[in-house]
Write a protein that holds these residues in place. Sequence first.
Motif, short mmCIF file in Angstrom:
data_model
loop_
_atom_site.label_atom_id
_atom_site.label_comp_id
_atom_site.label_asym_id
_atom_site.label_seq_id
_atom_site.Cartn_x
_atom_site.Cartn_y
_atom_site.Cartn_z
N TYR A 96 1.35 -1.26 -0.12
CA TYR A 96 -0.24 0.02 -0.05
C TYR A 96 0.57 1.35 -0.04
O TYR A 96 0.50 1.98 -0.50
CB TYR A 96 -0.93 -0.22 1.21
N GLU A 215 -13.88 0.79 -0.60
CA GLU A 215 -12.60 0.25 -1.36
C GLU A 215 -12.22 -1.09 -1.60
O GLU A 215 -11.79 -1.41 -1.04
CB GLU A 215 -11.77 0.98 -1.52
N ASP A 216 -13.07 -1.76 -2.35
CA ASP A 216 -12.66 -3.31 -3.21
C ASP A 216 -12.14 -3.27 -3.67
O ASP A 216 -12.55 -2.88 -5.04
CB ASP A 216 -13.89 -3.93 -3.20
N ASP A 217 -10.91 -3.35 -3.76
CA ASP A 217 -9.61 -3.33 -4.51
C ASP A 217 -8.55 -4.71 -4.95
O ASP A 217 -7.38 -4.46 -4.87
CB ASP A 217 -8.56 -2.27 -3.51
N PRO A 231 -5.37 5.12 -4.53
CA PRO A 231 -6.01 4.69 -3.92
C PRO A 231 -7.37 5.61 -3.02
O PRO A 231 -6.67 7.00 -2.91
CB PRO A 231 -5.70 3.58 -2.58
N ALA A 233 -8.60 5.21 -0.13
CA ALA A 233 -8.70 6.26 1.73
C ALA A 233 -7.59 6.93 1.03
O ALA A 233 -7.18 7.60 2.59
CB ALA A 233 -8.12 4.79 1.66
N VAL A 241 -13.00 6.02 4.28
CA VAL A 241 -12.06 4.87 3.21
C VAL A 241 -11.79 3.79 4.13
O VAL A 241 -10.56 3.56 4.82
CB VAL A 241 -11.68 5.08 1.96
N SER A 243 -10.50 -0.62 3.32
CA SER A 243 -9.79 -1.48 1.98
C SER A 243 -10.16 -2.54 2.21
O SER A 243 -9.91 -2.92 3.05
CB SER A 243 -8.45 -0.57 1.98
#
Length: 404
Positions: A96, A215-217, A231, A233, A241, A243
């Motif tokens: 991330y 946030e589905d990533d 992203p 977030a 947010v 994730s």
Amino acid sequence: MTTLQPTPAPTTVPGLPPLAARVRAVPSSVIRDLLALIERPGVISFAGGLPAPELFDVEGARASFDAVLAEAGPRALQYSPTEGNRALRDAVAARYTERGLPTDGADVVITTGSQQGLNLLATALVDPGDVVLVESPSYLAALQCFALAGAKLVAVPSGEDGVDVEALAALADRWAPKLLYTVPTFQNPTGRTLDLANRQAVVAVAERHGFRVLEDDPYAELRYSGEPVLPMAALTGPGRVVSTGSFSKILAPGLRLGWVRTDPSVRAGVVVAKQAADLHTSTVDQAAAAHYLAAGRLDAAVDRTRQEYRRRRDALLAGLPAALPPGSRWTTPDGGMFVWATLPEGWDTTALLPRALEHDVAFVPGAPFFPGDPQPSTMRLSFTTYGPDAIAEGTRRLAAALAG
């Protein structure tokens, strides 16, 4: 004629109480039902969204499992913390951070696939009757999660240009939602990506109206063209947010390893929900994944996957002009696993599916992906399961089926 029959609804047995109403009210996944139907040899399926097994790094996985069992011994088979293996959490956090979202391992909870992450967040954040805004169309299994939690699903108009921000604000005014669910990068089912301006606008609406964004990533690292986007977030303060992510698309889905990127406002609820669900994710699988990442094999594996999936995406896009009827349109994704096609008005892809199966080719009709007002002329096509030659043959079969 081959027909797709949905999983039968649960039946009651005299003298026994029925299943819970929330289960009885949620239909089975048409995709999972379709997968059971198309397993016969010879079918070229654009339906499943399955990673290509020949690209799995079996040698690397075996070496990591061997090393973990040799070094940790019985500890690798013992219970472990609910939050997950700290080395694996740190590795997820580092990825991330590399993408522009500073993250600490303490922010990460390892889950049994990102699907469990969605379930845990639905449990932790949604009470029965709460409104959850969802993109239209949206990921089918997420709709199931929120429905099982008792949420009222409200569709937000979305298209190739992203989420309709004016409609989102109006719906937020009307419904006072608890949550917005989005797959911002290479969306399932459409393949589209929200650009930076659209992400910023969505987050701004969430800030004004006081709801969270989920946030589905899971597809973000499967980029074949274009530039990465921050992203969601990373565009707001902590807590706004939350994730989810997954190793299923970049390592191997059979490991069932995903995660939730949390913050102090939600972490405790996610942990309690996971304790109730399964105590913790597989100890040995987490340890092997952490070893695999520490060995530096994942980036090379992802690079190989990207190169091959790019070829497969291009093969599908090359075959669609001849396969689909004149007037059709489709997305051109920069990554991920899916192309979303819309046939001319009057076509019904659910009715077309049996004819396609007679020609030994399959797709997913688009209607189930809509939380309301389905568009019957749509279909989802996955390009990751087969090589370019098989994809070309599949599009020829699709052309024959639609012409028939």
